[in-house]
Design an enzyme around this catalytic site. Structure first.
Site, PDB file in Angstrom:
ATOM      1  N   CYS A  41      26.594   7.470 -58.988  1.00 20.78           N
ATOM      2  CA  CYS A  41      27.595   7.963 -59.936  1.00 20.78           C
ATOM      3  C   CYS A  41      26.822   8.928 -60.820  1.00 20.78           C
ATOM      4  O   CYS A  41      25.718   8.604 -61.285  1.00 20.78           O
ATOM      5  CB  CYS A  41      28.158   6.807 -60.756  1.00 20.78           C
ATOM      6  SG  CYS A  41      29.135   7.353 -62.182  1.00 20.78           S
ATOM      7  N   THR A  42      27.396  10.110 -61.046  1.00 19.27           N
ATOM      8  CA  THR A  42      26.631  11.131 -61.768  1.00 19.27           C
ATOM      9  C   THR A  42      26.384  10.757 -63.236  1.00 19.27           C
ATOM     10  O   THR A  42      25.552  11.363 -63.906  1.00 19.27           O
ATOM     11  CB  THR A  42      27.337  12.497 -61.685  1.00 19.27           C
ATOM     12  OG1 THR A  42      28.697  12.343 -62.129  1.00 19.27           O
ATOM     13  CG2 THR A  42      27.314  13.022 -60.263  1.00 19.27           C
ATOM     14  N   HIS A  43      27.106   9.755 -63.729  1.00 21.78           N
ATOM     15  CA  HIS A  43      26.825   9.294 -65.097  1.00 21.78           C
ATOM     16  C   HIS A  43      25.478   8.564 -65.186  1.00 21.78           C
ATOM     17  O   HIS A  43      24.851   8.554 -66.249  1.00 21.78           O
ATOM     18  CB  HIS A  43      27.923   8.334 -65.578  1.00 21.78           C
ATOM     19  CG  HIS A  43      29.132   9.031 -66.118  1.00 21.78           C
ATOM     20  ND1 HIS A  43      30.059   9.653 -65.310  1.00 21.78           N
ATOM     21  CD2 HIS A  43      29.571   9.199 -67.396  1.00 21.78           C
ATOM     22  CE1 HIS A  43      31.012  10.179 -66.066  1.00 21.78           C
ATOM     23  NE2 HIS A  43      30.741   9.905 -67.340  1.00 21.78           N
ATOM     24  N   TYR A 102      37.453   7.624 -63.603  1.00 22.22           N
ATOM     25  CA  TYR A 102      37.974   7.720 -62.245  1.00 22.22           C
ATOM     26  C   TYR A 102      37.695   6.461 -61.416  1.00 22.22           C
ATOM     27  O   TYR A 102      38.332   6.231 -60.399  1.00 22.22           O
ATOM     28  CB  TYR A 102      37.329   8.916 -61.534  1.00 22.22           C
ATOM     29  CG  TYR A 102      38.027  10.243 -61.769  1.00 22.22           C
ATOM     30  CD1 TYR A 102      39.108  10.353 -62.629  1.00 22.22           C
ATOM     31  CD2 TYR A 102      37.586  11.386 -61.103  1.00 22.22           C
ATOM     32  CE1 TYR A 102      39.734  11.576 -62.826  1.00 22.22           C
ATOM     33  CE2 TYR A 102      38.208  12.604 -61.289  1.00 22.22           C
ATOM     34  CZ  TYR A 102      39.284  12.705 -62.152  1.00 22.22           C
ATOM     35  OH  TYR A 102      39.903  13.908 -62.338  1.00 22.22           O
ATOM     36  N   GLY A 103      36.708   5.679 -61.852  1.00 27.02           N
ATOM     37  CA  GLY A 103      36.198   4.585 -61.019  1.00 27.02           C
ATOM     38  C   GLY A 103      37.215   3.555 -60.582  1.00 27.02           C
ATOM     39  O   GLY A 103      37.047   2.889 -59.569  1.00 27.02           O
ATOM     40  N   CYS A 118      30.946  14.514 -58.955  1.00 30.86           N
ATOM     41  CA  CYS A 118      31.508  13.183 -59.155  1.00 30.86           C
ATOM     42  C   CYS A 118      31.562  12.491 -57.805  1.00 30.86           C
ATOM     43  O   CYS A 118      32.266  12.957 -56.892  1.00 30.86           O
ATOM     44  CB  CYS A 118      32.919  13.334 -59.741  1.00 30.86           C
ATOM     45  SG  CYS A 118      33.807  11.779 -59.891  1.00 30.86           S
ATOM     46  N   SER A 151      34.856  13.749 -64.094  1.00 32.32           N
ATOM     47  CA  SER A 151      35.827  13.086 -64.973  1.00 32.32           C
ATOM     48  C   SER A 151      35.361  13.164 -66.428  1.00 32.32           C
ATOM     49  O   SER A 151      36.167  13.192 -67.353  1.00 32.32           O
ATOM     50  CB  SER A 151      35.969  11.618 -64.572  1.00 32.32           C
ATOM     51  OG  SER A 151      34.695  11.000 -64.600  1.00 32.32           O
TER      52      SER A 151
END
Ligand code: DGL
Length: 325
Positions: A204-206, A45-46, A77, A14
């Site tokens: 979460c990839t963030h 997207y969350g 993601c 995202s």
């Protein structure tokens, strides 16, 4: 080389989170070309419904595949992977590697049998996440923290640090609001005693973008685990299988590109390895970033600085990409 040319790997997220997976993958697969498609228009997207994500991600990837013709797709993601993988695997005839929360290695490594899933609200509530927990962490206490604020914090920290050309040290020290981060992590650090969590899944990839800062707050006794390294290895295996196929046509190479849970065990090795310091990624192939929708000049400047930090050569809108091809 892959079928006589550089392999093409299409990343999807995202926003900027997938860059935490991209760095690991590009280091292990430096001869490939990389496309990084991010859904700027649909971010974040969350908090989106599963139906919305299934429809949107399938459409975007369908369109991107017809232009880019990737050899492998990485859905970098967790929020999307935990709901769209079966649908896009059905629709798209390209190996797809998903990124799902590393519950299994966390449960294995936890001595207190107490782990935390730090993810988006969407990922925390998925049936697939329940399955992972019931299957692999049945002997653990599992605390779920779904935070949209943490996604924003990571996205904004990376974009503004890159725009201000901060060094990695500066990024760790002052790019993100540590008071806010401490507040988000409060349910973890406020636990004490023999049942306190000692492993946190960065689901979460963030979040691996802020691994160093999270580690500063939680301390060295809490393991931080993400799936980046396992994904990188999975991509390598798929590309090598594809390469072998071109060399020896009779070799069976029909790799089912499901991210095996066993692969995630490898994530144990990367505990406490800071994510962003990996940004010095040099690959021999092209690197192109593509965003959906439109953006303001200020947003574009930030995005350009960020992708140039990761040595991408080009930033295009989806429309520009479509026109170019
Ligand atoms: N980076 C994404 C993930 O891994 C999604 C963040 C968001 O858009 O909410 O879940």
């Amino acid at each position: 080389m892959f079928q006589g040319r550089a392999a093409r790997v299409l990343f999807f997220d995202s926003g900027m989170g997938g860059l935490s997976v991209f760095t690991k993958t590009a280091k292990l697969n430096a001869n490939a070309s990389y496309y990084y498609l991010f859904d700027h228009e649909g971010f974040p997207y969350g908090n989106k419904s599963e139906e919305y994500l299934q429809h949107r991600v399938k459409n975007l990837l369908d369109r991107a595949c017809s232009i880019i013709k990737p050899d492998v797709i990485v859905v970098a993601c967790n929020t999307a992977s935990t709901t769209v993988l079966p649908i896009i695997r059905e629709a798209i005839d390209t190996p797809i590697v998903g990124v799902v929360p590393a519950i299994k290695p966390a449960a294995k490594i936890s001595k207190n049998k107490s782990i935390v899933l730090l993810a988006t609200p969407g990922t925390c509530s998925r049936a697939y996440t329940n399955f992972l927990i019931n299957e692999f962490a049945y002997d653990c206490k599992v605390m779920r923290i779904g935070s949209e604020d943490l996604v924003r914090l990571a996205e904004d920290a990376l974009l503004s640090a890159c725009q201000q050309r901060m060094t990695y040290e500066e990024f760790c020290q002052k790019a993100c609001d540590m008071v806010k981060l401490k507040e988000i992590l409060e349910p973890i650090w406020s636990c004490h005693g023999p049942k306190a969590p000692d492993a946190v899944v960065l689901g979460c990839t963030h979040f691996p973008l802020l691994k160093e800062q999270i580690s500063t707050i939680l301390g060295p006794k809490i393991h931080l685990i993400d799936s980046g390294e396992a994904v990188a290895r999975r991509v390598k295996a798929i590309l090598e299988a594809g390469y072998q196929q071109t060399m020896h046509a009779d070799l069976k190479t029909d790799e089912e590109s499901v991210l095996e849970h066993e692969d995630l065990l490898a994530a144990e090795e990367i505990i406490h390895v800071p994510g962003l310091s990996d940004a010095e990624v040099f690959t021999s192939g092209a690197k192109v970033a593509v965003y959906t929708g439109t953006c303001s000049q200020d947003e574009r400047n930030k995005m350009e600085s960020t992708f140039s930090y990761f040595h991408f050569r080009e930033l295009l809108s989806f429309d520009e990409l479509s026109k170019e091809h």
